[in-house]
Motif scaffolding. Structure first.
Motif, PDB file in Angstrom:
ATOM      1  N   ARG A   1       0.848  -1.196   0.000  1.00 25.63           N
ATOM      2  CA  ARG A   1       0.000   0.000   0.000  1.00 25.63           C
ATOM      3  C   ARG A   1       0.888   1.253   0.000  1.00 25.63           C
ATOM      4  O   ARG A   1       0.593   2.237  -0.661  1.00 25.63           O
ATOM      5  CB  ARG A   1      -0.927  -0.017   1.220  1.00 25.63           C
TER       6      ARG A   1
ATOM      7  N   TRP B   1      -6.593 -11.024   8.138  1.00 24.44           N
ATOM      8  CA  TRP B   1      -6.581 -10.451   6.793  1.00 24.44           C
ATOM      9  C   TRP B   1      -7.668 -10.962   5.873  1.00 24.44           C
ATOM     10  O   TRP B   1      -7.938 -10.372   4.836  1.00 24.44           O
ATOM     11  CB  TRP B   1      -5.205 -10.667   6.135  1.00 24.44           C
TER      12      TRP B   1
ATOM     13  N   TYR C   1     -16.186  -5.636   6.430  1.00 22.55           N
ATOM     14  CA  TYR C   1     -16.114  -5.229   5.021  1.00 22.55           C
ATOM     15  C   TYR C   1     -15.581  -6.349   4.130  1.00 22.55           C
ATOM     16  O   TYR C   1     -16.130  -6.621   3.057  1.00 22.55           O
ATOM     17  CB  TYR C   1     -15.228  -3.981   4.872  1.00 22.55           C
TER      18      TYR C   1
ATOM     19  N   LYS D   1     -15.925  -0.695   6.831  1.00 19.45           N
ATOM     20  CA  LYS D   1     -14.455  -0.686   6.899  1.00 19.45           C
ATOM     21  C   LYS D   1     -14.000  -0.227   8.281  1.00 19.45           C
ATOM     22  O   LYS D   1     -13.057  -0.782   8.849  1.00 19.45           O
ATOM     23  CB  LYS D   1     -13.876   0.217   5.807  1.00 19.45           C
TER      24      LYS D   1
ATOM     25  N   ALA E   1      -9.167   5.939   0.768  1.00 21.72           N
ATOM     26  CA  ALA E   1      -8.420   6.326   1.976  1.00 21.72           C
ATOM     27  C   ALA E   1      -8.759   5.380   3.122  1.00 21.72           C
ATOM     28  O   ALA E   1      -7.878   4.982   3.901  1.00 21.72           O
ATOM     29  CB  ALA E   1      -8.733   7.771   2.350  1.00 21.72           C
TER      30      ALA E   1
ATOM     31  N   ASP F   1      -9.639   2.268   2.752  1.00 22.71           N
ATOM     32  CA  ASP F   1      -8.899   1.035   2.438  1.00 22.71           C
ATOM     33  C   ASP F   1      -7.476   1.132   2.971  1.00 22.71           C
ATOM     34  O   ASP F   1      -6.954   0.171   3.542  1.00 22.71           O
ATOM     35  CB  ASP F   1      -8.847   0.831   0.913  1.00 22.71           C
ATOM     36  N   GLY F   2      -6.845   2.281   2.761  1.00 25.22           N
ATOM     37  CA  GLY F   2      -5.472   2.465   3.237  1.00 25.22           C
ATOM     38  C   GLY F   2      -5.400   2.420   4.751  1.00 25.22           C
ATOM     39  O   GLY F   2      -4.504   1.775   5.320  1.00 25.22           O
TER      40      GLY F   2
ATOM     41  N   VAL G   1      -5.678  -1.219   5.867  1.00 22.60           N
ATOM     42  CA  VAL G   1      -4.430  -1.956   5.613  1.00 22.60           C
ATOM     43  C   VAL G   1      -3.375  -1.564   6.652  1.00 22.60           C
ATOM     44  O   VAL G   1      -2.695  -2.421   7.226  1.00 22.60           O
ATOM     45  CB  VAL G   1      -3.905  -1.669   4.183  1.00 22.60           C
ATOM     46  N   ARG G   2      -3.242  -0.275   6.911  1.00 17.40           N
ATOM     47  CA  ARG G   2      -2.206   0.180   7.859  1.00 17.40           C
ATOM     48  C   ARG G   2      -2.474  -0.346   9.269  1.00 17.40           C
ATOM     49  O   ARG G   2      -1.552  -0.741   9.973  1.00 17.40           O
ATOM     50  CB  ARG G   2      -2.137   1.709   7.866  1.00 17.40           C
TER      51      ARG G   2
ATOM     52  N   LYS H   1      -4.178  -3.095  10.082  1.00 16.94           N
ATOM     53  CA  LYS H   1      -3.915  -4.542  10.105  1.00 16.94           C
ATOM     54  C   LYS H   1      -2.412  -4.807  10.061  1.00 16.94           C
ATOM     55  O   LYS H   1      -1.920  -5.731  10.724  1.00 16.94           O
ATOM     56  CB  LYS H   1      -4.599  -5.225   8.918  1.00 16.94           C
ATOM     57  N   ALA H   2      -1.693  -4.016   9.286  1.00 20.95           N
ATOM     58  CA  ALA H   2      -0.242  -4.222   9.185  1.00 20.95           C
ATOM     59  C   ALA H   2       0.421  -3.948  10.534  1.00 20.95           C
ATOM     60  O   ALA H   2       1.338  -4.674  10.946  1.00 20.95           O
ATOM     61  CB  ALA H   2       0.344  -3.319   8.102  1.00 20.95           C
TER      62      ALA H   2
ATOM     63  N   ILE I   1      -0.993  -4.220  13.503  1.00 18.50           N
ATOM     64  CA  ILE I   1      -1.353  -5.318  14.420  1.00 18.50           C
ATOM     65  C   ILE I   1      -0.521  -6.564  14.101  1.00 18.50           C
ATOM     66  O   ILE I   1       0.016  -7.220  14.999  1.00 18.50           O
ATOM     67  CB  ILE I   1      -2.864  -5.632  14.311  1.00 18.50           C
TER      68      ILE I   1
ATOM     69  N   GLY J   1       4.391  -1.331   9.556  1.00 11.25           N
ATOM     70  CA  GLY J   1       3.047  -1.246   9.002  1.00 11.25           C
ATOM     71  C   GLY J   1       2.988  -0.048   8.088  1.00 11.25           C
ATOM     72  O   GLY J   1       1.927   0.404   7.700  1.00 11.25           O
ATOM     73  N   ALA J   2       4.169   0.411   7.694  1.00 11.00           N
ATOM     74  CA  ALA J   2       4.256   1.488   6.706  1.00 11.00           C
ATOM     75  C   ALA J   2       3.265   2.601   6.993  1.00 11.00           C
ATOM     76  O   ALA J   2       2.316   2.831   6.264  1.00 11.00           O
ATOM     77  CB  ALA J   2       4.042   0.942   5.305  1.00 11.00           C
ATOM     78  N   VAL J   3       3.487   3.267   8.098  1.00 10.45           N
ATOM     79  CA  VAL J   3       2.609   4.379   8.476  1.00 10.45           C
ATOM     80  C   VAL J   3       2.770   5.508   7.475  1.00 10.45           C
ATOM     81  O   VAL J   3       3.880   5.968   7.237  1.00 10.45           O
ATOM     82  CB  VAL J   3       2.970   4.895   9.878  1.00 10.45           C
TER      83      VAL J   3
END
Lengths: 448, 272
Positions: free
Chosen positions: A369, A435, A440, B172, B229, B231-232, B235-236, B238-239, B241, B259-261
């Motif tokens: 991402r 994951w 959603y 989400k 946004a 979605d991002g 992902v962030r 979950k990453a 965690i 988690g690539a903040v």
């Protein structure tokens, strides 16, 4: 009068909810159209594909004068807009273009006009627009096909992706730029006409143009210029979007696209791009010297070269992670796209433009991402700044790109260390519960 | 002819009372006292609305200034934008980048602002056209204003579709909340605080962006600053965690930074 109006509105409102919704057997269009059902609102974005004539509210065949008389009460705003338009008063003794010309006269078989309908009178503009298709995407004429054929559009629940079609409808209706019901050429000549779609993280055309020398002058003085004049040399002190991108009012935007929106690394010196470069220089030299114009285009090439060096480095880091099986979750551990059935057997993370980077912004790991944002937000922001001459934003954009690469490098290192420790300990946390499930994620999967 | 007669009937008393209007300047209390005495509902409307109930209340002068004629100024977008985040704030920007906002920007100087905010008398709605439709002094926008230009079917379809779009954005956020709630038991307060901050940003920036985009019909807010946004954010979260769990499993120290903040970034204009 008032009673009649109230009754009409009451009847129409009651009928409104009955009419809303899409036919049960409605299907999508495009490559994967048989895999999805459109959202009811899609009929307004692609009327040629989805519009269902109204059959419940009013019955009868009407003349233009009758339409106007009734709608002046029912929806006065659009009648006022039409009254201000050239359609209502074409001049030179021509007959007005009334409602029926575009919508039909039978209230049970009304239609929304498509570009083909507009083209019946505005043939030259319509042909120019269709001709744009030969330059490939990005383009206005191909925008709708491009939207509905992408993996994420097919995959995601349709109410989530309706806004995609709002902008990509530039291919399927003419009122994106000439808003209804005045359909004014002067409006479409001004930069604001473009910014509803050309704004935001991946395409900050508005901010970069308004921050350029051209845009600053427009903001200061543009309101006083006579926008009824055609977009040709000498008519405007600085160019608007359409002045350069739709040279001399030609209804297409792709015939000079060298760098293709900044989306992918291209060779800017192919024979085709040399022709496009000459077209750009012809635009710039309306006001500027040729050598200056050549130098600006070269500066844009150099900006892209510098950006792609950083982007390539990030892609290499990601490909190495993929090769060493360090992405977490790995490609097989997250939901695949329904169109990629083979990914169930041979899962593969999408890295880079040619692998489908445009869809890699959800159901991916954190580092992927981050690369998506570097490629689509930071890089395109810098590109737009360079193309529009917003120098300060070019510098800021490249600072963002370098910071993104640092993030990705640091994260790649962390993933390597963590996985090495896991492998040494013989333990691995299963990513599936986190994951592959959730409010959603479940909905998204069930919709396909 | 019939319309002409109606217009004359309406116009004569209106201009007569306009002549009689005192010019001002007025204080806040003078405005309210007189408009209540005139038997108008606008003061009661205002009291019940978001401006009247705000602490401190946003009074007449904020939108109308202190002299007559007071209405035209408040019909424009400008006084609203002055408070609601400025031109680059999400409230104003989502409107200004919508087609309604664009048309208003381009035609502001051509419109006759002495006209009431009704009957489609403006080619596009300003803030007040929808939020104070037909002179209402509450602040909630309803469907009424839409019907002045759009068909009932168009309005219903857009409202229903907008609701579905917003619900998906809500899912989400719920997915992220559930993931954070489950993770929180196993991590230290510092990491829990970081996750909670990410959730806050997801709600306050992205979900709000989505809502504004739907309400103002601004596609870029619905998509890039809304759904994509969110979605991002998901992902962030979950990453982050995942990184914490994996580190804990191999006995490493906390790794909430991974988690690539994505930093806040340059989401809006150069003036911000």
């Amino acid at each position: 009068m008032t009673t009649r109006l109230a009754m009409l509105i009451a009847a129409a409102v009651a009928a409104g909810s009955a009419q809303a919704g899409m036919d049960e057997d409605a299907r999508g269009v495009g490559l994967y159209g048989d895999l999805w059902r459109p959202d009811p609102v899609h009929e307004y974005w692609d009327p040629g594909a989805y519009h269902r004539p109204e059959t419940e509210a009013v019955e009868g065949v009407f003349t233009g004068a009758e339409c106007v008389e009734c709608h002046a009460d029912v929806t006065p705003g659009i009648v006022n807009g039409w009254r201000d338009s050239r359609h209502a008063a074409p001049g030179d003794g021509a007959e007005p273009v009334t409602c029926a010309a575009c919508h039909g006269a039978d209230h049970r078989a009304l239609r929304f006009p498509t570009p083909t309908d507009c083209g019946a009178c505005h043939g030259e503009q319509h042909e120019q627009m269709l001709d744009e298709r030969r330059y490939g995407f990005p383009s206005h004429a191909l925008a709708m096909e491009r939207a509905v054929d992408t993996k994420h559009f097919v995959d995601k629940p349709k109410p989530e992706v309706t806004a995609c079609l709002a902008c990509h409808s530039v291919a399927t209706k003419c009122d994106s730029c000439h808003t209804r019901h005045r359909f004014d050429a002067a409006e479409a000549r001004r930069p604001e006409a473009c910014l509803t779609c050309h704004s935001g993280p991946p395409h900050p055309d508005d901010e970069t143009y308004f921050d350029s020398a051209h845009g600053r002058r427009y903001l200061a003085e543009g309101g006083t210029w006579d926008w009824s004049k055609p977009l040709v040399k000498g008519n405007y002190p600085v160019p608007s979007c359409a002045y350069c991108h739709m040279r001399e009012g030609r209804h297409q935007v792709a015939d000079k696209a060298i760098w293709k929106f900044g989306l992918r690394d291209v060779n800017p010196r192919t024979a085709e791009n040399t022709v496009k470069r000459r077209r750009w220089i012809a635009v710039c030299t309306d006001c500027h010297g040729e050598s200056e114009s050549v130098a600006w285009l070269r500066a844009l090439d150099n900006e892209r070269k510098r950006a792609w060096r950083l982007l390539d480095e990030a892609e290499d880091l990601l490909r190495d992670l993929r090769a060493d099986d360090l992405l977490y979750p790995a490609a097989g551990e997250r939901p695949p796209y329904p169109v990629d059935w083979w990914e169930r057997f041979w899962p593969r993370a999408r890295i880079g433009f040619h692998e489908g980077q445009a869809s890699a912004f959800y159901n991916v790991s954190g580092i992927e991402r981050r690369y998506f944002e570097m490629w689509y937000f930071e890089s395109l922001g810098a590109y737009k700044a360079a193309a529009h001459g917003a120098d300060a934003q070019v510098a800021a954009g490249h600072a963002d790109l370098r910071r993104a690469l640092d993030d990705i490098r640091r994260e790649a290192e962390a993933l390597r260390e963590l996985t090495a420790a896991e492998r040494a300990a013989g333990k691995r946390v299963d990513p599936a519960p986190l994951w592959r499930a959730g409010a959603y994620t479940d909905l998204n999967r069930e919709r396909n | 002819m019939r319309w002409l007669a109606v217009m004359v009937l309406v116009a004569v008393p209106a201009s007569a009372s306009a002549d009689a209007l005192p010019a001002g300047p007025f204080t806040e209390n003078e405005c309210r006292d007189c408009h209540i005495r005139e038997g108008e509902e606008i003061v009661a409307d205002w009291r019940a609305g978001a401006h009247g109930t705000a602490v401190p209340a946003v009074g007449c002068l904020a939108c109308h200034d202190d002299r007559h004629p007071a209405a035209p100024r408040a019909r424009r977008a400008k006084p609203c934008i002055a408070c609601h985040g400025g031109r680059h704030g999400d409230v104003a920007r989502s409107y200004l980048t919508s087609k309604h906002g664009v048309i208003t920007t381009l035609e502001t100087d051509r419109w006759d602002w002495s006209q009431p905010l009704a009957h489609g008398l403006y080619r596009a709605p300003t803030c007040a056209y929808c939020h104070n439709h037909a002179g209402g002094h509450g602040t909630a926008a309803g469907e009424d204003a839409c019907f002045d230009c759009h068909s009932p079917r168009f309005v219903t379809t857009h409202f229903e579709s907008g609701r579905r779009t917003l619900d998906i954005g809500g899912l989400k956020v719920r997915e992220a909340e559930a993931a954070v709630a489950e993770a929180t038991n196993a991590i230290g307060p510092e990491d829990a605080g970081r996750l909670s901050d990410k959730l806050g940003q997801m709600r306050e920036r992205s979900l709000t962006g989505l809502r504004l985009g739907i309400a103002h019909q601004a596609p870029d807010y619905v998509w890039w600053l809304g759904q994509a946004a969110l979605d991002g954010d998901l992902v962030r979260i979950k990453a982050a965690i995942s990184a914490l769990r994996r580190a804990a499993t191999v006995g490493r120290s906390k790794r909430a930074e991974t988690g690539a903040v994505r930093p806040a970034g340059r989401a809006t204009g150069p003036d911000d």
